[in-house]
Write a protein that holds these residues in place. Structure first.
Motif, PDB file in Angstrom:
ATOM      1  N   PRO A 108      35.313  38.309  52.356  1.00  0.00           N
ATOM      2  CA  PRO A 108      36.375  38.115  51.302  1.00  0.00           C
ATOM      3  C   PRO A 108      36.068  36.826  50.357  1.00  0.00           C
ATOM      4  CG  PRO A 108      37.389  39.097  53.003  1.00  0.00           C
ATOM      5  CD  PRO A 108      36.072  38.457  53.733  1.00  0.00           C
ATOM      6  N   GLU A 109      35.757  35.815  50.987  1.00  0.00           N
ATOM      7  CA  GLU A 109      35.643  34.522  50.160  1.00  0.00           C
ATOM      8  C   GLU A 109      34.144  34.808  49.368  1.00  0.00           C
ATOM      9  OE1 GLU A 109      36.143  34.868  53.313  1.00  0.00           O
ATOM     10  OE2 GLU A 109      35.272  33.290  54.668  1.00  0.00           O
ATOM     11  N   ASP A 110      33.453  35.759  49.625  1.00  0.00           N
ATOM     12  CA  ASP A 110      32.144  35.573  48.639  1.00  0.00           C
ATOM     13  C   ASP A 110      32.448  36.418  47.408  1.00  0.00           C
ATOM     14  OD1 ASP A 110      30.461  36.658  51.793  1.00  0.00           O
ATOM     15  OD2 ASP A 110      30.431  34.573  50.732  1.00  0.00           O
ATOM     16  N   THR A 111      33.786  36.957  47.145  1.00  0.00           N
ATOM     17  CA  THR A 111      34.177  37.842  46.162  1.00  0.00           C
ATOM     18  C   THR A 111      33.821  36.634  44.653  1.00  0.00           C
ATOM     19  OG1 THR A 111      35.542  39.295  47.134  1.00  0.00           O
ATOM     20  CG2 THR A 111      36.037  38.685  44.935  1.00  0.00           C
ATOM     21  N   ALA A 112      33.260  37.300  43.802  1.00  0.00           N
ATOM     22  CA  ALA A 112      32.879  36.496  42.802  1.00  0.00           C
ATOM     23  C   ALA A 112      32.077  37.189  41.684  1.00  0.00           C
ATOM     24  CB  ALA A 112      32.234  35.025  42.994  1.00  0.00           C
ATOM     25  N   THR A 133      32.664  42.110  44.854  1.00  0.00           N
ATOM     26  CA  THR A 133      34.211  42.275  45.473  1.00  0.00           C
ATOM     27  C   THR A 133      34.013  42.726  46.879  1.00  0.00           C
ATOM     28  OG1 THR A 133      35.259  42.873  43.185  1.00  0.00           O
ATOM     29  CG2 THR A 133      36.410  42.956  45.154  1.00  0.00           C
ATOM     30  N   VAL A 134      34.495  41.732  47.891  1.00  0.00           N
ATOM     31  CA  VAL A 134      34.644  42.218  49.156  1.00  0.00           C
ATOM     32  C   VAL A 134      35.837  42.312  49.630  1.00  0.00           C
ATOM     33  CG1 VAL A 134      33.553  41.544  51.423  1.00  0.00           C
ATOM     34  CG2 VAL A 134      32.253  40.533  49.405  1.00  0.00           C
ATOM     35  N   SER A 135      36.119  43.489  49.842  1.00  0.00           N
ATOM     36  CA  SER A 135      37.321  43.914  50.215  1.00  0.00           C
ATOM     37  C   SER A 135      37.769  45.385  50.989  1.00  0.00           C
ATOM     38  CB  SER A 135      38.352  44.017  49.076  1.00  0.00           C
ATOM     39  OG  SER A 135      39.837  44.572  49.382  1.00  0.00           O
TER      40      SER A 135
END
Length: 115
Positions: A87-91, A112-114
């Protein structure tokens, strides 16, 4: 000059994506290429970089072992393969071309990683 990113999207944690950045309007093989990312409320950060001939790469510690940068100078394209996404790769991910004082940026692609 154009840098056009593609390949972003929504992916579940643990999944994979491959980003592409197609370059035109300049001599791609003369430029070092990089991928940056910017999450909401955070500064843009360098994720990965590759030299003009592709002989050397480097990565931010948080993506080492998960992301791979590569380039195809015949296709004027740089890639970022992203595995084991978190999730922290979301950008928004941007590609950048650099040669001396010449710098070009793409428009970015959302990752978006979710679940």
């Amino acid at each position: 000059v154009q840098l056009v990113e593609s390949g972003g999207g929504l992916v579940q944690p643990g999944g994979s994506l491959r980003l592409s950045c197609a370059a035109s309007g300049f001599t791609f093989s003369n430029y070092a290429m990089s991928w940056y990312r910017q999450a909401p409320g955070k500064e843009r950060e360098l994720v990965a970089a590759i030299t003009s001939a592709g002989g050397s790469t480097n990565y931010v510690d948080s993506v080492k072992g998960r992301f791979t940068i590569s380039r195809d100078n015949a296709k004027n394209t740089v890639y970022l393969k992203m595995n084991s996404l978190k999730p922290e790769d979301t950008a928004v991910y941007y590609c950048r071309a650099l040669r001396g004082f010449l710098i070009y940026w793409g428009q970015g692609t959302q990752v978006t990683v979710s679940s």
